[in-house]
Design a protein around this motif. Structure first.
Motif, mmCIF file in Angstrom:
data_model
loop_
_atom_site.group_PDB
_atom_site.id
_atom_site.type_symbol
_atom_site.label_atom_id
_atom_site.label_comp_id
_atom_site.label_asym_id
_atom_site.label_seq_id
_atom_site.Cartn_x
_atom_site.Cartn_y
_atom_site.Cartn_z
ATOM 1 N N PHE B 63 0.838 -1.207 0.000
ATOM 2 C CA PHE B 63 0.000 0.000 0.000
ATOM 3 C C PHE B 63 0.868 1.251 0.000
ATOM 4 C CE2 PHE B 63 -2.758 -3.277 1.688
ATOM 5 C CZ PHE B 63 -3.893 -3.076 0.939
ATOM 6 N N ALA B 64 1.948 1.214 0.816
ATOM 7 C CA ALA B 64 2.851 2.359 0.867
ATOM 8 C C ALA B 64 3.443 2.620 -0.513
ATOM 9 C CB ALA B 64 3.961 2.098 1.881
ATOM 10 N N ASP B 65 3.843 1.551 -1.201
ATOM 11 C CA ASP B 65 4.402 1.696 -2.545
ATOM 12 C C ASP B 65 3.370 2.296 -3.491
ATOM 13 O OD1 ASP B 65 6.876 0.798 -1.980
ATOM 14 O OD2 ASP B 65 6.517 -1.260 -2.615
ATOM 15 N N ALA B 66 2.131 1.803 -3.402
ATOM 16 C CA ALA B 66 1.080 2.294 -4.291
ATOM 17 C C ALA B 66 0.876 3.789 -4.089
ATOM 18 C CB ALA B 66 -0.216 1.533 -4.041
ATOM 19 N N ILE B 67 0.819 4.215 -2.811
ATOM 20 C CA ILE B 67 0.603 5.646 -2.531
ATOM 21 C C ILE B 67 1.779 6.460 -3.042
ATOM 22 C CG2 ILE B 67 0.414 7.335 -0.675
ATOM 23 C CD1 ILE B 67 -1.113 5.071 0.865
ATOM 24 N N LYS B 68 2.997 5.938 -2.837
ATOM 25 C CA LYS B 68 4.176 6.648 -3.319
ATOM 26 C C LYS B 68 4.109 6.818 -4.841
ATOM 27 C CE LYS B 68 7.765 4.702 -4.674
ATOM 28 N NZ LYS B 68 8.907 3.839 -4.885
ATOM 29 N N LEU B 69 3.734 5.743 -5.547
ATOM 30 C CA LEU B 69 3.724 5.799 -7.012
ATOM 31 C C LEU B 69 2.694 6.789 -7.529
ATOM 32 C CD1 LEU B 69 4.231 2.067 -7.899
ATOM 33 C CD2 LEU B 69 5.714 3.969 -8.474
ATOM 34 N N VAL B 70 1.517 6.812 -6.872
ATOM 35 C CA VAL B 70 0.477 7.745 -7.315
ATOM 36 C C VAL B 70 0.927 9.177 -7.095
ATOM 37 C CG1 VAL B 70 -1.875 8.509 -6.875
ATOM 38 C CG2 VAL B 70 -1.374 6.086 -6.992
ATOM 39 N N GLY B 71 1.688 9.405 -6.012
ATOM 40 C CA GLY B 71 2.124 10.754 -5.712
ATOM 41 C C GLY B 71 3.256 11.260 -6.571
ATOM 42 N N LYS B 72 3.918 10.368 -7.294
ATOM 43 C CA LYS B 72 5.073 10.788 -8.086
ATOM 44 C C LYS B 72 4.664 11.631 -9.281
ATOM 45 C CE LYS B 72 8.957 7.653 -7.611
ATOM 46 N NZ LYS B 72 9.677 6.579 -8.295
ATOM 47 N N GLU B 73 5.610 12.420 -9.768
ATOM 48 C CA GLU B 73 5.315 13.272 -10.916
ATOM 49 C C GLU B 73 5.211 12.424 -12.178
ATOM 50 O OE1 GLU B 73 8.289 16.132 -11.781
ATOM 51 O OE2 GLU B 73 7.122 17.045 -13.393
ATOM 52 N N ASP B 74 4.235 12.764 -13.009
ATOM 53 C CA ASP B 74 4.026 12.036 -14.262
ATOM 54 C C ASP B 74 4.798 12.770 -15.351
ATOM 55 O OD1 ASP B 74 3.097 10.444 -16.240
ATOM 56 O OD2 ASP B 74 1.137 11.399 -16.373
ATOM 57 N N ILE B 75 5.972 12.253 -15.690
ATOM 58 C CA ILE B 75 6.852 12.957 -16.616
ATOM 59 C C ILE B 75 6.635 12.441 -18.036
ATOM 60 C CG2 ILE B 75 9.252 13.483 -17.177
ATOM 61 C CD1 ILE B 75 9.874 12.823 -14.236
ATOM 62 N N ARG B 76 6.563 13.399 -18.982
ATOM 63 C CA ARG B 76 6.503 13.008 -20.394
ATOM 64 C C ARG B 76 7.713 13.636 -21.091
ATOM 65 N NH1 ARG B 76 3.897 15.730 -24.359
ATOM 66 N NH2 ARG B 76 2.622 16.812 -22.852
ATOM 67 N N PRO B 77 8.578 12.800 -21.689
ATOM 68 C CA PRO B 77 9.763 13.355 -22.342
ATOM 69 C C PRO B 77 9.362 14.282 -23.476
ATOM 70 C CG PRO B 77 9.867 10.967 -22.243
ATOM 71 C CD PRO B 77 8.512 11.340 -21.804
ATOM 72 N N LYS B 78 10.210 15.296 -23.707
ATOM 73 C CA LYS B 78 9.915 16.276 -24.745
ATOM 74 C C LYS B 78 9.861 15.611 -26.112
ATOM 75 C CE LYS B 78 11.558 20.745 -26.299
ATOM 76 N NZ LYS B 78 12.795 21.486 -26.539
ATOM 77 N N ASN B 79 10.708 14.589 -26.270
ATOM 78 C CA ASN B 79 10.842 13.927 -27.570
ATOM 79 C C ASN B 79 9.705 12.942 -27.842
ATOM 80 O OD1 ASN B 79 12.246 13.762 -29.878
ATOM 81 N ND2 ASN B 79 13.733 12.264 -29.149
ATOM 82 N N ALA B 80 8.886 12.680 -26.829
ATOM 83 C CA ALA B 80 7.900 11.616 -26.962
ATOM 84 C C ALA B 80 6.755 12.019 -27.883
ATOM 85 C CB ALA B 80 7.347 11.248 -25.594
ATOM 86 N N ASP B 81 6.162 10.998 -28.465
ATOM 87 C CA ASP B 81 4.977 11.171 -29.299
ATOM 88 C C ASP B 81 3.787 11.192 -28.346
ATOM 89 O OD1 ASP B 81 2.916 10.920 -31.053
ATOM 90 O OD2 ASP B 81 3.961 9.499 -32.339
ATOM 91 N N ARG B 82 3.185 12.359 -28.144
ATOM 92 C CA ARG B 82 2.325 12.546 -26.988
ATOM 93 C C ARG B 82 1.249 11.480 -26.807
ATOM 94 N NH1 ARG B 82 -1.392 17.448 -24.806
ATOM 95 N NH2 ARG B 82 -1.980 16.289 -22.972
ATOM 96 N N TRP B 83 0.369 11.315 -27.801
ATOM 97 C CA TRP B 83 -0.792 10.449 -27.574
ATOM 98 C C TRP B 83 -0.401 8.989 -27.522
ATOM 99 C CZ3 TRP B 83 -4.635 12.365 -25.323
ATOM 100 C CH2 TRP B 83 -4.926 13.719 -25.491
ATOM 101 N N VAL B 84 0.539 8.608 -28.366
ATOM 102 C CA VAL B 84 0.990 7.213 -28.339
ATOM 103 C C VAL B 84 1.593 6.904 -26.975
ATOM 104 C CG1 VAL B 84 2.513 5.551 -29.423
ATOM 105 C CG2 VAL B 84 1.407 7.275 -30.806
ATOM 106 N N PHE B 85 2.396 7.838 -26.468
ATOM 107 C CA PHE B 85 3.045 7.656 -25.170
ATOM 108 C C PHE B 85 2.019 7.549 -24.053
ATOM 109 C CE2 PHE B 85 5.072 9.399 -21.364
ATOM 110 C CZ PHE B 85 6.212 8.652 -21.308
#
Lengths: 166, 384
Positions: B63-85
């Protein structure tokens, strides 16, 4: 009634996705739209209660053919980021012509055929009946088709095979 | 299509939603506790304690891991293809969720009872590859792309032995149903194993299924697509936070799905050894015990066997598993056509299983071989 609403939702969805295949600027986006469109056709088969055909559609077109397309895109292009690139060339009018031709043939064939069975409320066909037709009544053509596929497979391996010392 | 009657006489679609919610909740609890259980087990195998701090024996770690993961920043690389990513995690998860819909957990209890259950499972699982390829292509990262190519090549190769090994079992159901027609319905397959599970009749098919399953799940020793020492993190290297946890959820959910599926097809599901008339709680406990046993073996293998190389992996699929699975199919066909006793099925399959194990042990213990499982060269040998 509910079935008709669902039918329309999916029909419009398939058309939108197919338009996406043609009009998107990136080849990778086209391939992904194609997956969606083919999966939508699979859902249409579910609505027509032909589960076997629907699952075959998912397996062959969703899982195999489009994966092949994506893999080919991955291996042949140096730039993996899916950036926009020019996909239209001088072949565009011919492609349009071919597309219209195929659509016309399919429409004429669909409209002029006397379909067997009740088209208003289709009934499910048991997998046993399909397999009996396939493996007993049409056993020889089935085996011939599989031999053809096997020959194609072996041929592809021989063509693609790296020779020793190359 | 429906299992018996809807609960409490509700309309069938509300009933379906209730069933889906229950199945998904069970899956979530499994995912949270299997990450905990895996860390604990691996720690035991390596003479450590594993997570101990969060709660008694570290029980709240998941549960602690799950909460930590939800709280993390959702990063999208600049180079990524937005919708596919952004859509890739969902495209990998949905097929796995769909396979859970046809699995019978107890007699006549699952979300939907499809006549084509087995076919449904592997038809839908094939769509999983699309999501992985989307993740690899959309990330705009060479490591992710390499991981996706590896995953696709591996999953396509191992799908064939997997499907053929399942066909072997489906063939045998034809002898059991009485009218000579086999069944693809998972509930019926489980019920037919009341007297003996199909692993007794088809040990070779089970071995092939299990190996191919490890490969489809990207578990060690087949974790080449996510090999952290070679390609950093595989196809989901660019993901973080909630999307990364979607991939992790997919991995463990498909482990759960495969474990239940394998226990239904090969280990007798809810029917063996207590019979089809046993209480539903007992049936449920039987299925879960078998599925968890499979999961424990998967984790056990992870800590025991080192990772294979990509050519060894491909050779093993195309030169060993494929042939043995087709051989099993042909032998089954001959035995079933002439109505020879079922003991012969068990005997031939056991011989095949023995041969497979012999092959693996011989190649694993050889110092340097050039054979079916790929080429090994000792250090210093000249490479042409």
């Amino acid at each position: 009634m509910a079935t008709e609403v669902i039918w329309w939702i999916f029909a419009l969805g398939i058309i939108a996705l197919s338009a996406g295949v043609v009009f998107s600027r990136s080849v990778i986006h086209s391939a992904i739209f194609l997956i969606g469109s083919l999966a939508g056709v699979g859902v249409m088969f579910v609505i027509l209660t032909v589960e076997f055909l629907a699952l075959t559609q998912f397996l062959i077109y969703g899982g195999a053919v489009t994966v092949l397309v994506l893999l080919a895109l991955m291996l042949t292009r140096a730039d993996p980021s899916g950036r926009a690139e020019k996909v239209n060339g001088p072949q565009a009018p011919f492609a349009l012509l071919a597309g219209i031709g195929v659509a016309a043939v399919l429409l004429v064939a669909a409209l002029s055929t006397e379909w067997a069975g009740n088209t208003e409320s289709p009934t499910n066909i048991a997998i046993e009946a399909i397999s009996q037709r396939l493996f007993e009544d049409f056993g020889l053509p089935f085996i011939l088709a599989s031999v053809l596929l096997l020959v194609a497979l072996v041929g592809a391996i021989i063509v693609a095979r790296q020779e020793e010392g190359e | 299509m429906l299992f018996a009657d809807p609960l409490f006489g509700l309309p069938s679609w509300i009933d379906a939603i209730i069933r889906i919610v229950i199945v998904v909740l069970v899956m979530t609890v499994f995912v949270i506790y299997s990450t905990y259980g895996e860390r604990k087990l691996v720690a035991r195998f390596q003479q450590r304690l594993g997570p101990m701090r969060t709660g008694p024996w570290g029980l709240w770690q998941g549960f602690a891991d799950a909460i930590k993961l939800v709280g993390k920043e959702d990063i999208r690389p600049k180079n990524a293809d937005r919708w596919v990513f952004e859509l890739a995690p969902y495209a990998t998860f949905i097929p796995v969720l769909l396979t859970l819909m046809v699995l019978p957990f107890a007699e006549n209890w699952g979300v939907r009872n499809l006549a084509l259950g087995v076919f449904f499972v592997f038809a839908v699982l094939g769509l999983n590859i699309v999501g992985i390829l989307m993740a690899g292509l959309g990330s705009g990262n060479k490591y992710a792309l390499l991981g996706a190519v590896r995953a696709a090549a591996q999953m396509i190769s191992y799908e064939i032995p997997l499907v053929v090994s399942l066909l072997c079992v489906v063939m045998i159901t034809g002898a059991d149903t009485g009218n000579g027609v086999g069944t693809l319905n998972l509930n019926t397959i489980a019920a037919l194993q009341e007297d003996r599970p199909y692993i007794v009749l088809q040990p070779l098919a089970f071995l092939i299924f299990f190996t191919a399953m490890l490969s489809e799940l990207h578990r060690a020793p087949f974790d080449i697509p996510v090999a952290e020492s070679e390609i950093v993190g595989g196809y989901f290297v660019e993901y973080s936070g909630i999307r990364w946890s979607m991939f992790q959820l997919t991995e463990y959910a498909s482990m759960w799905g495969f474990a239940v599926f394998g226990s239904v097809v090969f280990l007798g599901g809810w029917a063996w050894p207590f019979g089809v008339d046993s209480h539903w709680a007992l049936q449920l406990a039987t299925t879960f015990t078998k599925a968890l046993a499979i999961v424990v073996v998967i984790i056990w293998i992870r800590t025991t066997v080192p990772r294979l190389r990509i050519d060894q992996l491909m050779n093993f699929s195309w030169k060993v598993l494929l042939e043995l699975s087709f051989l099993q199919l042909i032998v089954n066909g001959i035995i079933l056509y002439y109505d020879w006793p079922q003991e012969l099925l068990a005997l031939t399959s056991a011989v095949g299983a023995g041969f497979l194990i012999f092959l693996i042990i011989r190649h694993a213990s050889a110092r340097s071989t050039k054979g079916l499982l790929g080429t090994y060269r000792t250090l210093g040998a000249s490479s042409s």
